[in-house]
Design a protein around this motif. Structure first.
Motif, PDB file in Angstrom:
ATOM      1  N   ASP A  68      13.911  37.636 -18.997  1.00  0.00           N
ATOM      2  CA  ASP A  68      12.874  38.363 -19.378  1.00  0.00           C
ATOM      3  C   ASP A  68      12.909  39.716 -18.615  1.00  0.00           C
ATOM      4  O   ASP A  68      12.616  40.960 -19.369  1.00  0.00           O
ATOM      5  CB  ASP A  68      11.485  37.923 -19.027  1.00  0.00           C
ATOM      6  CG  ASP A  68      11.259  36.820 -19.904  1.00  0.00           C
ATOM      7  OD1 ASP A  68      11.847  36.513 -21.065  1.00  0.00           O
ATOM      8  OD2 ASP A  68      10.381  35.873 -19.372  1.00  0.00           O
ATOM      9  N   ASP A 103      12.571  43.122 -20.726  1.00  0.00           N
ATOM     10  CA  ASP A 103      11.896  44.338 -20.426  1.00  0.00           C
ATOM     11  C   ASP A 103      11.911  45.323 -19.651  1.00  0.00           C
ATOM     12  O   ASP A 103      11.343  46.324 -19.441  1.00  0.00           O
ATOM     13  CB  ASP A 103      10.444  43.446 -19.834  1.00  0.00           C
ATOM     14  CG  ASP A 103       9.806  42.349 -20.633  1.00  0.00           C
ATOM     15  OD1 ASP A 103      10.153  42.380 -21.652  1.00  0.00           O
ATOM     16  OD2 ASP A 103       9.265  41.314 -19.935  1.00  0.00           O
ATOM     17  N   SER A 144      10.376  30.815 -26.022  1.00  0.00           N
ATOM     18  CA  SER A 144      10.857  31.716 -26.906  1.00  0.00           C
ATOM     19  C   SER A 144      10.191  32.049 -28.156  1.00  0.00           C
ATOM     20  O   SER A 144       9.939  33.261 -28.462  1.00  0.00           O
ATOM     21  CB  SER A 144      12.102  31.260 -27.354  1.00  0.00           C
ATOM     22  OG  SER A 144      13.113  30.852 -25.995  1.00  0.00           O
ATOM     23  N   GLU A 173       7.117  34.332 -27.525  1.00  0.00           N
ATOM     24  CA  GLU A 173       7.337  35.680 -26.977  1.00  0.00           C
ATOM     25  C   GLU A 173       7.967  36.320 -28.332  1.00  0.00           C
ATOM     26  O   GLU A 173       7.149  37.569 -28.605  1.00  0.00           O
ATOM     27  CB  GLU A 173       8.747  35.520 -26.010  1.00  0.00           C
ATOM     28  CG  GLU A 173       8.858  36.991 -25.444  1.00  0.00           C
ATOM     29  CD  GLU A 173       7.844  37.199 -24.610  1.00  0.00           C
ATOM     30  OE1 GLU A 173       7.448  38.281 -24.647  1.00  0.00           O
ATOM     31  OE2 GLU A 173       7.746  36.566 -23.621  1.00  0.00           O
ATOM     32  N   GLN A 224       4.570  37.152 -30.322  1.00  0.00           N
ATOM     33  CA  GLN A 224       3.677  38.343 -29.727  1.00  0.00           C
ATOM     34  C   GLN A 224       4.254  39.484 -30.250  1.00  0.00           C
ATOM     35  O   GLN A 224       3.741  40.458 -30.461  1.00  0.00           O
ATOM     36  CB  GLN A 224       3.678  37.819 -28.330  1.00  0.00           C
ATOM     37  CG  GLN A 224       2.889  39.108 -27.783  1.00  0.00           C
ATOM     38  CD  GLN A 224       2.772  38.903 -26.022  1.00  0.00           C
ATOM     39  OE1 GLN A 224       3.798  38.908 -25.191  1.00  0.00           O
ATOM     40  NE2 GLN A 224       1.506  38.661 -25.721  1.00  0.00           N
ATOM     41  N   LYS A 281       3.679  30.631 -25.074  1.00  0.00           N
ATOM     42  CA  LYS A 281       4.359  31.289 -23.973  1.00  0.00           C
ATOM     43  C   LYS A 281       4.000  30.842 -22.438  1.00  0.00           C
ATOM     44  O   LYS A 281       5.056  30.892 -21.884  1.00  0.00           O
ATOM     45  CB  LYS A 281       3.735  32.647 -24.021  1.00  0.00           C
ATOM     46  CG  LYS A 281       4.651  33.681 -25.020  1.00  0.00           C
ATOM     47  CD  LYS A 281       4.247  35.146 -24.693  1.00  0.00           C
ATOM     48  CE  LYS A 281       4.536  35.541 -23.240  1.00  0.00           C
ATOM     49  NZ  LYS A 281       4.470  36.962 -23.116  1.00  0.00           N
ATOM     50  N   LYS A 325      -0.358  45.122 -25.905  1.00  0.00           N
ATOM     51  CA  LYS A 325      -0.825  43.685 -25.952  1.00  0.00           C
ATOM     52  C   LYS A 325      -2.154  43.411 -26.116  1.00  0.00           C
ATOM     53  O   LYS A 325      -3.099  43.954 -25.494  1.00  0.00           O
ATOM     54  CB  LYS A 325       0.015  42.591 -24.782  1.00  0.00           C
ATOM     55  CG  LYS A 325       1.305  42.511 -24.434  1.00  0.00           C
ATOM     56  CD  LYS A 325       1.750  41.796 -23.288  1.00  0.00           C
ATOM     57  CE  LYS A 325       3.184  41.594 -22.944  1.00  0.00           C
ATOM     58  NZ  LYS A 325       3.481  41.297 -21.759  1.00  0.00           N
TER      59      LYS A 325
END
Length: 323
Positions: free
Chosen positions: A85, A89, A144, A147, A150, A171, A234
């Protein structure tokens, strides 16, 4: 506020043994890998996930060697996903420490994540813990998918509560659910009890994530920067509720701020004020309590005792924390 060390006391000896076994489970003949895994172990958190495994095992019959392997499996696969991650990110810090990719670059970080994943798989296969492997692998699949769901929905911003709950169920909640299911399975519980504990963990995971999302609109002394979810576009429960309970004009304005001014401190402050003034935080708190209460109702079906008390306190700690 409950103290995590006080909650941990009934299983403190098991946690100490687990830490040694977890450290041993990551050992390699490659010096670079050993340096990196040593760094990972040094940065360990509060051991919340192993605590869920051990308390769940205790309430379902007792902690066994399989419980320790289940806890290590969860931690290995979870750590692998965190390492990956941070690469995805472009994150250079985790819990106040430099991330693996910050210190050793992306290529090595991805390989380390793959290594941890393989160690978890081998730990289960070599001990014939196929039931535990199935539980945790299912959680990783859901994480997964959550994520990616999203990522897909972030592009639209205007998501429904149902989609939000599905994202956080996959998640976040799926991992805590796997901890509780692993604990029950490692103690020899039947399928119905394992499913009951999985559902208990899922309720806690959802409540935990709602609480975490509330911090984005609260104080900035919680270890999570204020407005970080807004900056990442988000759409979380407090904002969803606020957007659904305002005028069409105001809704359009706020969505525009999130889309186009999400890195402007003044605009972020406007969004936070809008959420607070429209009752978004109060609504999220109510929903969090609802899931917390559902978890307590499941616990009430188990006999009273040290393990049940430990789980009740752990639930309160994870859902009523201030940071």
């Amino acid at each position: 506020m409950l103290n995590i060390n006080d909650i941990k006391k009934p299983i403190a000896a098991e946690i100490d043994v687990f830490e040694e076994k977890f450290k041993a489970s990551m050992q390699s003949s490659v010096p670079l890998l050993d340096r990196i895994t040593h760094y990972i172990v040094k940065r360990k958190g509060k051991q919340i996930r192993p605590m869920f495994v051990f308390f769940s095992a205790s309430i379902c019959g007792g902690i066994t060697e399989a419980s320790h392997r289940g806890a290590a499996l969860v931690e290995l696969l979870h750590t692998a996903t965190l390492v990956h991650d941070d690469v995805v990110d472009n994150s250079y810090q985790r819990r106040g420490f430099f991330s693996i990719n910050a210190l050793w670059k992306n290529k090595i970080a991805v390989l380390v994540g793959d290594y941890l994943l393989s160690k978890g798989l081998l730990l289960s296969i070599n001990n014939n813990d196929f039931n535990l492997l199935k539980i945790v692998s299912e959680a990783v699949r859901q994480m997964s998918e959550g994520e990616l769901l999203q990522v897909e929905k972030v592009r639209r911003l205007d998501i429904s509560e149902d989609v939000y709950y599905e994202v956080i169920r996959q998640k976040t909640a799926s991992l805590i659910a796997s901890c509780c299911a692993c604990g029950a399975a490692s103690a020899g519980a039947d399928d119905d009890t394992i499913e009951k504990m999985r559902l208990f963990g899922e309720k806690i995971g959802i409540a935990f994530q709602i609480k975490d999302d509330m911090f984005d609109f609260g104080t900035d002394d919680v270890g999570k920067p204020l407005g970080i979810d807004i900056k990442e576009k988000k759409v979380t429960l407090p904002l969803i509720y606020a957007l659904n309970n305002t005028t069409a004009t105001e809704k359009k304005r706020i969505i525009g701020l999130v889309k186009n001014h999400n890195d402007d401190p003044e605009k972020i402050s406007q969004i936070i004020s809008f959420v607070k003034n429209t009752g978004g935080l109060q609504y999220a708190e109510t929903q969090m309590r609802h899931y917390q209460q559902d978890a307590f109702l499941i616990l009430d079906t188990f006999p009273e005792g040290e393990a049940r008390t430990g789980l009740e306190e752990l639930v309160r700690y994870t859902t009523e924390r201030n940071k």
